[in-house]
Enzyme design. Sequence first.
Site, short mmCIF file in Angstrom:
data_model
loop_
_atom_site.label_atom_id
_atom_site.label_comp_id
_atom_site.label_asym_id
_atom_site.label_seq_id
_atom_site.Cartn_x
_atom_site.Cartn_y
_atom_site.Cartn_z
N ARG A 182 0.81 -1.36 0.10
CA ARG A 182 0.12 -0.06 0.01
C ARG A 182 0.82 1.26 0.10
O ARG A 182 0.40 2.16 -0.63
CB ARG A 182 -0.82 0.05 1.21
CG ARG A 182 -1.80 -1.31 1.20
CD ARG A 182 -3.17 -0.91 0.77
NE ARG A 182 -4.06 -1.81 1.24
CZ ARG A 182 -4.32 -2.91 0.53
NH1 ARG A 182 -3.55 -3.30 -0.61
NH2 ARG A 182 -5.14 -3.86 0.80
N GLU A 238 -14.15 -13.85 10.18
CA GLU A 238 -14.08 -13.29 8.75
C GLU A 238 -13.83 -14.44 7.79
O GLU A 238 -12.70 -15.08 7.39
CB GLU A 238 -12.93 -12.26 8.66
CG GLU A 238 -12.90 -11.70 7.14
CD GLU A 238 -12.05 -10.84 7.11
OE1 GLU A 238 -11.13 -10.36 7.93
OE2 GLU A 238 -12.02 -10.09 5.97
N LYS A 274 -17.81 -10.98 9.93
CA LYS A 274 -17.37 -10.18 9.07
C LYS A 274 -17.28 -11.09 7.77
O LYS A 274 -16.57 -11.82 7.39
CB LYS A 274 -16.08 -9.75 9.37
CG LYS A 274 -15.27 -8.80 8.29
CD LYS A 274 -14.08 -8.26 8.74
CE LYS A 274 -13.46 -7.37 7.70
NZ LYS A 274 -12.40 -6.45 8.14
N SER A 277 -14.83 -4.75 2.46
CA SER A 277 -14.93 -4.13 1.19
C SER A 277 -14.58 -4.87 0.15
O SER A 277 -14.92 -4.75 -1.23
CB SER A 277 -14.54 -2.65 1.25
OG SER A 277 -13.23 -2.43 1.49
P1 13P Z 1 -10.93 -4.75 2.77
O1 13P Z 1 -12.25 -3.83 3.27
O2 13P Z 1 -9.91 -3.89 2.23
O3 13P Z 1 -11.26 -5.90 2.13
O4 13P Z 1 -10.35 -5.02 4.22
C1 13P Z 1 -10.84 -5.52 5.20
C2 13P Z 1 -10.51 -6.53 5.85
O5 13P Z 1 -9.79 -6.48 7.12
C3 13P Z 1 -9.74 -7.80 5.38
O6 13P Z 1 -9.52 -8.70 6.25
#
Ligand code: 13P
Length: 347
Positions: free
Chosen positions: A33, A179, A221, A263
């Site tokens: 990044r 997640e 998530k 996202s």
């Molecule tokens: P993004 O919203 O950029 O996908 O990142 C969220 C995240 O924590 C991925 O593990």
Amino acid sequence: MNKSALHEVATALGAPGKGILAADESTPTITKRLAAIGVESTPATNNAYRDLLFTTPGFEQYISGVILFEETLRQSTVEGGVPYPEHLSKLGVVPGIKVDKGAKPLAGCPGDKVTEGLDGLRDRFAAYYELGARFAKWRAVISIEGEAVPSTTGLRANAHALARYAALAQEAGLVPICEPEVLMDGEHSIERSGEVTEAAITELYAALREQKVFLEGTVLKPNMVVSGYDGAGRAGVDEVAAATLACLKRCVPAAVPSIVFLSGGQTEVEATVHLDRINEMKGDDAPWNLSFSFGRALQQTALATWGGDDAKIDAAKAAFLHRARCSGLATLGDYSEAVEAEWKPGS
Ligand code: 13P
């Protein structure tokens, strides 16, 4: 286990009008990044960038919690040297910690990955709690490749790891964010995306039950159910919202207080528009807070605006605040093009 404290944090993370900032990029990811804006990643430059975000005046109106990488959990504000967990807590923002060690190929299942990091996790959790973290994140990575990937074995291996992590987190007093991210790279249809997302979440809740996890003290998530990014005729906003809600209603227990979407590879505006429509359409049979835990969709413009230039810090903060506000409004179904237009890059 203090169940009421866990439930309180799990609920607060998805409080209406607020969501989570995922600022837990691992060392390879933050390196990428920062390289994109011509900045070399070092502990000092990583800290400077995270400081810019966490000292944005007023961001706490829209941000309930921040997920930190371990390096950042141990760092401090540039001015004043206040450790970030303390700085965030004072603002009413819950500090969280990414604890997984990344996804590796799953033996015997070509195309599937499984997330590592369980060994020694009990001791790490004790240290993270001591440092002030009150929630955690573990990310499983699920790819879609034709009909064979993900395999049921892959989904179950990831669900098992997520559930073992979640049980250890709660034992230590941290709310686990689970997640299971289904990647949207590829040409798959929205139907295939929905089918895989439903299978992944269904396996997750079976495993959480098996590992005796207290659901009221957890947060999910998930990805939104969208068409593969490379497909033709990708589904529109209404279809995405309907497919995402249908999927969640089929497999997430009502005991779960908050669902916060990642996202993925969506643009900032796409992710916001989708979240807004999901909340507009959710109806009375969606019992959870439906919010965000965005990384890129909160940071992209802020990062590009900063570009490593101290003179641009205030402009970058304004960009971040705008995205946080838009995302916060989307949790209420109150986002609009007019709100989006209230700030433009460079203003
Ligand atoms: P993004 O919203 O950029 O996908 O990142 C969220 C995240 O924590 C991925 O593990």
